[in-house]
Design an enzyme around this catalytic site. Structure first.
Site, short mmCIF file in Angstrom:
data_model
loop_
_atom_site.label_atom_id
_atom_site.label_comp_id
_atom_site.label_asym_id
_atom_site.label_seq_id
_atom_site.Cartn_x
_atom_site.Cartn_y
_atom_site.Cartn_z
N CYS A 132 -4.27 4.90 -6.14
CA CYS A 132 -3.71 3.63 -5.65
C CYS A 132 -2.22 3.65 -5.96
O CYS A 132 -1.83 3.63 -7.13
CB CYS A 132 -4.41 2.45 -6.34
SG CYS A 132 -3.78 0.85 -5.81
N CYS A 162 0.87 -1.19 0.00
CA CYS A 162 0.00 0.00 0.00
C CYS A 162 0.90 1.23 0.00
O CYS A 162 1.35 1.68 1.06
CB CYS A 162 -0.92 0.01 1.20
SG CYS A 162 -2.09 1.40 1.16
#
Ligand SMILES: N[C@H](CCC[C@H](N)C(=O)O)C(=O)O
Length: 291
Positions: free
Chosen positions: A227, A79
């Site tokens: 993202c 992430c």
């Protein structure tokens, strides 16, 4: 009885609009549960894309171990936007600006610069189909034909694949990424039989040899505003297929992530902002919270 004094610090942040909850679990022996993640995501004030659960440093994790949970309670291996938020959270607490974290996918080394930008070394990409993973042994992962069921648009029937610790399918499209109804076909593509561990589904429009626009339907989180690991996957697959160089600005609605796929060590360096929104506390077992 709610022993709220023993709840964990909860910080709502975002990375270019990617909704992040940082839960500081240092000094504790319990874990953030998938049930807590699902409950937190059910409330509009704490609805999120990923939770970054920060645990104590340990021998193999000098600055702490990070678990990443998607909003459906599933675990993610990477992430990028969330890592920048953890760096900013820790910098705000004690002024430190260099960190060496570990996740289930390996090392995440990060630096915060004077101007507030944060760089994360996301490690090398993985292109071998069996490590992404993909099913059906497609061989070359630069240009893969998606098996049925797919969309009628030819641009949505072939993709490039990469892992940044988590699986990514990148569809290079000729038009504005917002002109495709990714929300409509994203779930079917996320769960497509070619992706045995599901996949993050991205549309990328290359706009120059050093820039592209990106829109992502995330595995376990759905359509997000940004993202980071998908930005890395789009940049390396664009470079690998001769569409761009190895330094790419990846544009999302709230701004750009700078991606540098280094020649010398094959590592992918992602640089971008992090934003603090509010602080509170949370019961990591149940997901009960307060500001
Ligand atoms: N938003 C994250 C990616 C989360 C990936 C997660 N959706 C998964 O792989 O399951 C980022 O900024 O890199």
């Amino acid at each position: 009885m709610n022993d709220r004094e023993h709840w964990a610090p909860l910080t709502r942040m975002n990375g270019l609009g990617n909704k992040i909850l940082v839960i500081d679990m240092r000094g504790r022996t319990d874990k953030v549960t998938p049930q807590a993640a699902i409950r937190l995501n059910a409330h509009p004030d704490t609805a999120f894309d990923q939770i970054m659960a920060l645990y104590d440093p340990r021998e193999d994790a000098p600055d702490g171990w990070i678990d990443i949970l998607n909003s459906d309670g599933s675990m993610a291996q990477a992430c990028g936007n969330g890592t920048r938020c953890v760096v900013d959270y820790l910098f705000s607490a004690d002024g430190r600006s260099h960190f060496d974290f570990r996740t289930i996918a390996g090392a995440l080394v990060a630096d915060r610069f004077e101007d507030g930008r944060i760089s994360v070394d996301m490690g090398p990409p993985e292109f071998a189909w069996e490590k992404i993973p993909l099913s059906g042994s497609p061989g070359d992962t630069k240009h893969i034909a998606l098996s049925e069921p797919f969309e009628p648009d030819p641009a949505l029937q072939r993709f490039s694949a990469a892992s940044m610790g988590n699986p990514h399918a990148v569809f290079f499209v000729p038009r504005d990424v917002d002109s495709y109804d990714l929300l409509a076909f994203g779930p079917r593509y996320e769960h497509h039989p070619m992706f045995p561990e599901r996949a993050n589904i991205s549309l990328a429009q290359v706009t120059s040899p050093s820039s592209l626009s990106l829109k992502t339907f995330e595995r376990g989180a759905g359509l997000t505003l940004a993202c980071g690991s998908a930005a890395c996957a789009a940049a390396v697959t664009a470079a690998r297929t001769g569409r761009t160089g190895r330094k790419v600005s990846v544009y999302v609605p709230a701004g750009a992530l700078e991606i540098d796929w280094r020649e010398d060590d094959d590592h992918v360096i992602m640089t971008g902002p992090a934003e603090h929104e509010w602080s509170g506390r949370v019961d990591p077992n149940t997901g009960e919270w307060e500001r």
